[in-house]
Design a protein around this motif. Structure first.
Motif, PDB file in Angstrom:
ATOM      1  N   SER A 703       0.859  -1.179   0.000  1.00 19.27           N
ATOM      2  CA  SER A 703       0.000   0.000   0.000  1.00 19.27           C
ATOM      3  C   SER A 703       0.897   1.231   0.000  1.00 19.27           C
ATOM      4  O   SER A 703       2.129   1.117   0.013  1.00 19.27           O
ATOM      5  N   ASN A 704       0.305   2.415  -0.010  1.00 17.67           N
ATOM      6  CA  ASN A 704       1.094   3.642  -0.127  1.00 17.67           C
ATOM      7  C   ASN A 704       2.044   3.856   1.035  1.00 17.67           C
ATOM      8  O   ASN A 704       3.101   4.458   0.881  1.00 17.67           O
ATOM      9  N   THR A 705       1.674   3.362   2.209  1.00 15.59           N
ATOM     10  CA  THR A 705       2.505   3.515   3.405  1.00 15.59           C
ATOM     11  C   THR A 705       2.427   2.236   4.226  1.00 15.59           C
ATOM     12  O   THR A 705       1.324   1.746   4.493  1.00 15.59           O
ATOM     13  N   VAL A 706       3.601   1.693   4.605  1.00 17.71           N
ATOM     14  CA  VAL A 706       3.619   0.550   5.516  1.00 17.71           C
ATOM     15  C   VAL A 706       4.697   0.787   6.569  1.00 17.71           C
ATOM     16  O   VAL A 706       5.644   1.545   6.366  1.00 17.71           O
ATOM     17  N   LYS A 707       4.545   0.108   7.728  1.00 18.86           N
ATOM     18  CA  LYS A 707       5.463   0.307   8.839  1.00 18.86           C
ATOM     19  C   LYS A 707       5.938  -1.034   9.380  1.00 18.86           C
ATOM     20  O   LYS A 707       5.203  -2.016   9.391  1.00 18.86           O
ATOM     21  N   ALA A 708       7.185  -1.045   9.846  1.00 21.69           N
ATOM     22  CA  ALA A 708       7.747  -2.158  10.605  1.00 21.69           C
ATOM     23  C   ALA A 708       8.254  -1.587  11.926  1.00 21.69           C
ATOM     24  O   ALA A 708       8.124  -0.384  12.195  1.00 21.69           O
ATOM     25  N   SER A 709       8.882  -2.419  12.761  1.00 17.79           N
ATOM     26  CA  SER A 709       9.253  -1.997  14.104  1.00 17.79           C
ATOM     27  C   SER A 709      10.274  -0.867  14.130  1.00 17.79           C
ATOM     28  O   SER A 709      10.265  -0.049  15.045  1.00 17.79           O
ATOM     29  N   SER A 710      11.157  -0.787  13.133  1.00 15.79           N
ATOM     30  CA  SER A 710      12.187   0.241  13.191  1.00 15.79           C
ATOM     31  C   SER A 710      12.234   1.155  11.966  1.00 15.79           C
ATOM     32  O   SER A 710      13.137   1.976  11.848  1.00 15.79           O
ATOM     33  N   LEU A 711      11.265   1.040  11.069  1.00 14.10           N
ATOM     34  CA  LEU A 711      11.242   1.932   9.908  1.00 14.10           C
ATOM     35  C   LEU A 711       9.876   1.907   9.249  1.00 14.10           C
ATOM     36  O   LEU A 711       9.055   1.020   9.488  1.00 14.10           O
ATOM     37  N   MET A 712       9.653   2.907   8.414  1.00  9.09           N
ATOM     38  CA  MET A 712       8.435   2.982   7.616  1.00  9.09           C
ATOM     39  C   MET A 712       8.807   3.389   6.209  1.00  9.09           C
ATOM     40  O   MET A 712       9.879   3.972   5.961  1.00  9.09           O
ATOM     41  N   ILE A 713       7.919   3.081   5.255  1.00  8.64           N
ATOM     42  CA  ILE A 713       8.160   3.446   3.860  1.00  8.64           C
ATOM     43  C   ILE A 713       6.850   3.946   3.271  1.00  8.64           C
ATOM     44  O   ILE A 713       5.776   3.436   3.597  1.00  8.64           O
ATOM     45  N   GLN A 714       6.947   4.968   2.415  1.00  6.72           N
ATOM     46  CA  GLN A 714       5.760   5.509   1.778  1.00  6.72           C
ATOM     47  C   GLN A 714       6.084   5.959   0.361  1.00  6.72           C
ATOM     48  O   GLN A 714       7.230   6.318   0.041  1.00  6.72           O
ATOM     49  N   ALA A 715       5.057   5.922  -0.496  1.00  4.31           N
ATOM     50  CA  ALA A 715       5.197   6.403  -1.867  1.00  4.31           C
ATOM     51  C   ALA A 715       5.175   7.918  -1.870  1.00  4.31           C
ATOM     52  O   ALA A 715       4.301   8.538  -1.253  1.00  4.31           O
TER      53      ALA A 715
END
Length: 861
Positions: A703-715
């Protein structure tokens, strides 16, 4: 006009004098060329004078005169500005007199993907009520809301999604298009919205274009026949009581003009061909749409003759509005005006003066555009005559649509009627479209249609995947990140097969990888392209997954076990699939069928009496390539030599002449490429993007934004919409972002060719701990390069290009040699690009590729 388009089909490339009858406008001088693309030679070209089914009404024009006389300059400017719902409040509507609003692909009320129908109607009400507020002397002109319902109401959970246009083109059924338009209009009206940014009437000439599936055909014959019918379905019949009634919406013919002719199939590039080709090929859909009374035309991102369409006065004003007599409004596309040299998203008077009437400005700072337009109108840079003409056109469409009388969206007859969203009768129309669009390319030994009472194995990653079968513009913009539950009421391919087989006493078994305990009588394998939309769907060649032969291997494995194999191919364009066709007994292109996958089973199985249930009716509206680099490939070309010609398609009565001996040399073309793209606006097949947190939580970016325990990523945006990815590490522990693949890849050819990993990066916050660029082949196999100082040097410098020669990767893992990885390592690459750090870091990346020769003479970091 349809008879004229039929004549065009019989005489490809010829000038149709009948099409030009009654024209008296000539172009004698081409606009000046720019350095963007070579300008076609200037030729005399006559454009048709179109008679619209919607006539000018003196009473309407008088009403417009009265409104214009009362409107302040601020109110007029507000009509020209179209913000996005993410950045527009009801108070903004009131303060800036906003005339229209849009929701982009995947944009929903409250940014809630699962926003219920009530939220859509509530937000529409809030905008409407603010727009008609007459306090403080405001006139109170109703706002209108536009949405991209390009194959049904794609942004709303539970809506009916039809096959995409490329599939509909194969039906050769214009009346079906009219019914699809009608159903789409009803479901839009249920949400309280007024305006559909559809139909796309592009004539796609290069199948590498990521929007080819939004085109009905490579040839103007079908596009001309379909466009007017789709407009009539959406708007109602011009001149009748149904026109823009409560169960119809404003339609938009897009993208004017020539978007399907973009150079090399690159989205938003220069349109190829001279003005005669522009008219005879790319004009067809506009001619019939204008005849049917389409009320809006959307300008294209593309350019022609060196000028961007959003600033092309000759085509927008002289041709469209002048010679062809279009009296509706011209709306821009997603800040398309910013592509004009010297313009920005919030400052571009040139576009209005060229003929644009509404600026689509989805940026958060859209108010700057309003203020700039206001200042330019006061200074005379925008003339009063042009401003009033634009506002007059907008008011004309609003009055014709009855927006002054319909009242708040929630008060309209269809608003909020949940039973109409995805209604059974609507799904029945979509299911018919699926049945009529299937194109059978191979049917060895008349394997199809199948008996119902058999043991049927259903395999492939598309078998029970409604998101994949629906393609782009489905719940999300790119159609990615969806699961079956995001399509309530829909039917997957497998579900449709299971229903038919089980009812007849047979057994359908779902097994994505093709494994089984009991040998089946037949295997149906559903596979193909993953969803994509504009820009991110562009490809460099037409080979289907040349570096990922998993589907081909599955077909071969099943066939080697003596199981007859039926291939159902999901695709948004013709692709080189010779290997897969050879490994199949029957091969059917099912395109992107949408939510009603049961329509496939209707056709591939016999009825209860053992007779043909529905015949294979689909015929190719696009030529099918014989080689992966055979593009452009269009009917009427010199030396036209496709694998399957335009119009091809087997019915059950036809004799199959195709063997298992098609050339399988296509992947060599991919291996010979000097540039292997890994990420270009999106991860390129077979690569997938994922993040891994310190808790070993692996999260794919679906999806446009996802998160994990130590980082996130977004379009995020770099050059165009969502063409880059921003990654933010929070310092809680080690975190990694990676472009990876499940099956090891052979990079030895690149390693031996002085190749380098090349990518763009922008650093917004410097790393607080050592940061590595990692090349990996598994959990215990990695080679790291310290990028910390390089990234620190990039801070605040905007986008920078990084080139890392393959020879620079050091000894750092169980499978690595003394000074550098051994040759064997380069045959088992799993992750050619990863960034790893334990600290805090905020950066964005784009355009990741492996480039042959790029590592020569480049120093290691």
């Amino acid at each position: 006009m349809n008879n004229k388009f039929a004549l065009r089909a019989l005489l490809p490339g010829a000038v149709l004098l009948s099409l030009l009858a009654g024209c008296d406008s000539k172009k004698t001088e081409a606009p000046p060329a720019t350095t963007e693309a070579p300008a076609p030679a200037a030729v005399e070209v006559e454009w048709p004078a179109i008679t619209s089914a919607v006539k000018k009404d003196p009473a309407v024009e008088s009403r417009i005169d009265e409104l214009l006389a009362r409107m302040t300059l601020e109110e007029k400017i507000g009509q020209l500005v179209q913000p996005e719902i993410k950045f527009l409040t009801p108070e903004d509507v009131k303060q800036y007199h906003v005339g229209s609003v849009l929701n982009g692909g995947g944009s929903t009320p409250g940014s809630n993907k699962y926003a219920p129908l009530e939220d859509w109607v509530k937000l529409a009400d809030s905008y409407y009520n603010a727009s008609v507020d007459t306090s403080n002397g405001r006139i109170g002109i109703p706002i209108m809301w536009g949405t991209d319902a390009v194959h049904g109401l794609g942004n709303v959970i539970g809506a009916t999604l039809f096959p995409h246009n490329i599939a509909l083109g194969a039906t050769n059924n214009p009346e079906l298009l009219k019914e699809i338009g009608r159903v789409t209009a009803v479901e839009i009206a249920v949400t309280g919205l007024d305006w559909d940014f559809s139909p796309t009437v592009a004539v796609a000439r290069d199948d590498r274009w990521g929007r080819a599936y939004e085109s009905w055909s490579e040839d103007p014959e079908i596009v001309g026949a379909f466009a007017g019918k789709m407009v009539e379905g959406l708007q109602g019949k011009g001149g009748s009581e149904t026109f823009l009634s409560n169960d119809h919406v404003i339609a938009t013919a897009k993208h004017f003009i020539g978007d399907g002719g973009t150079l090399n199939g690159v989205d938003r590039g220069p349109t190829q061909g001279d003005e005669k080709e522009l008219r005879d090929i790319h004009g067809a859909g506009y001619f019939s749409a204008l005849e049917s009374g389409v009320q809006a035309v959307m300008a294209s991102f593309t350019s022609w003759d060196g000028t961007r369409m959003h600033g092309h006065k000759y085509l927008l004003t002289d041709v469209l509005k002048g010679q062809m007599g279009f009296d509706g409004l011209v709306v821009g596309d997603w800040s398309g005006h910013s592509f004009i040299p010297g313009c920005t998203a919030v400052d571009c008077p040139e576009s209005l003066m060229a003929g644009l009437d509404i600026y689509m400005v989805p940026e958060p700072n859209w108010k700057d555009l309003y203020n700039n337009l206001l200042a330019q109108a006061k200074s005379g840079e925008i003339t009063a005559e042009r401003l009033d003409d634009a506002v007059r056109r907008i008011l004309r469409v609003k009055i014709r649509a009855g927006l002054f009388e319909k009242g708040a969206p929630s008060t309209r007859p269809l608003a909020g009627k949940k039973e109409l969203l995805g209604a059974p009768e609507h799904r029945a129309v979509a299911r018919q479209a699926v049945r009529e669009s299937l194109v059978m390319l191979k049917n060895k030994n008349n394997l199809l249609p199948l008996a119902r009472n058999q043991k049927v194995l259903v395999a492939g990653d598309g078998a029970d995947n409604i998101g994949k079968q629906s393609g782009g513009w489905s719940v999300t913009w790119q159609g990615t990140g969806n699961v079956n539950s995001d399509f309530p009421g829909a039917t997957s391919i497998y579900a449709g097969i299971n229903e038919v087989v089980s009812a007849a006493g047979g057994k359908a078994t779902l097994s994505v990888d093709g494994s089984f305990k009991e040998k089946p009588d037949v295997a149906i394998v559903v596979f193909g392209e993953d969803p994509y939309a504009e820009m991110q769907g562009d490809v460099g060649m037409l080979a289907y997954k040349p570096r990922n032969p998993a589907d081909w291997e599955l077909l071969k494995k099943l066939r080697s076990q003596g199981i007859p194999v039926v291939s159902l191919f999901i695709t948004g364009r013709p692709l080189w699939v010779n290997r897969e066709i050879n490994a199949s007994d029957a091969f059917v292109s099912i395109w992107q069928p949408g939510t009603e996958g049961g329509g496939v089973a209707d056709v591939i199985f016999k009825n209860a009496k053992g007779e043909i249930n529905y015949d294979m009716k689909g015929r190719l509206s696009f030529s099918w390539p014989k080689h992966p680099d055979q593009t452009p490939l269009n009917r009427g070309d010199a030396n036209y030599d496709p694998l399957f010609a335009y119009g091809y398609g087997l019915s059950y009565a036809d004799k199959n002449t195709l063997g298992d001996d098609l050339s399988e040399d296509g992947p060599k073309a991919a291996e010979a490429l000097d540039v292997m793209e890994i990420f270009n606006r999106r991860p390129m097949d077979p690569w997938q993007l994922e993040i891994i947190g310190f808790q070993n939580d692996v999260v794919p970016m679906n999806s446009n934004t996802v998160k994990a325990s130590s980082l996130m990523i977004q379009a995020v945006d770099s050059e165009v919409q969502e063409d880059a990815r921003r990654v933010v590490w929070n310092g809680a522990g080690p975190g990694q972002v990676a472009l990876s693949v499940g099956n090891r890849q052979d990079f030895i050819n690149y390693y031996n060719s002085d190749s380098a990993l090349v990518f763009d990066v922008k650093v917004d916050s410097v790393p607080s701990a050592t940061t590595y660029l990692r090349l990996g082949c598994g959990s215990y196999c990695a080679s790291d390069i310290d990028l910390t100082e390089k990234l620190k040097g990039f801070s605040g410098q905007g986008w920078q290009t990084v080139t890392i020669p393959f020879r620079c990767y050091p000894d750092s893992g169980a499978n690595f040699g003394v000074a550098q990885p051994p040759a064997e390592y380069w045959t088992q690459v799993l992750a050619p690009f990863s960034l790893v750090t334990s600290g805090e870091l905020d950066l964005s990346f784009a355009k990741v590729s492996v480039v042959k020769g790029a590592g020569k003479d480049i120093a290691c970091p």
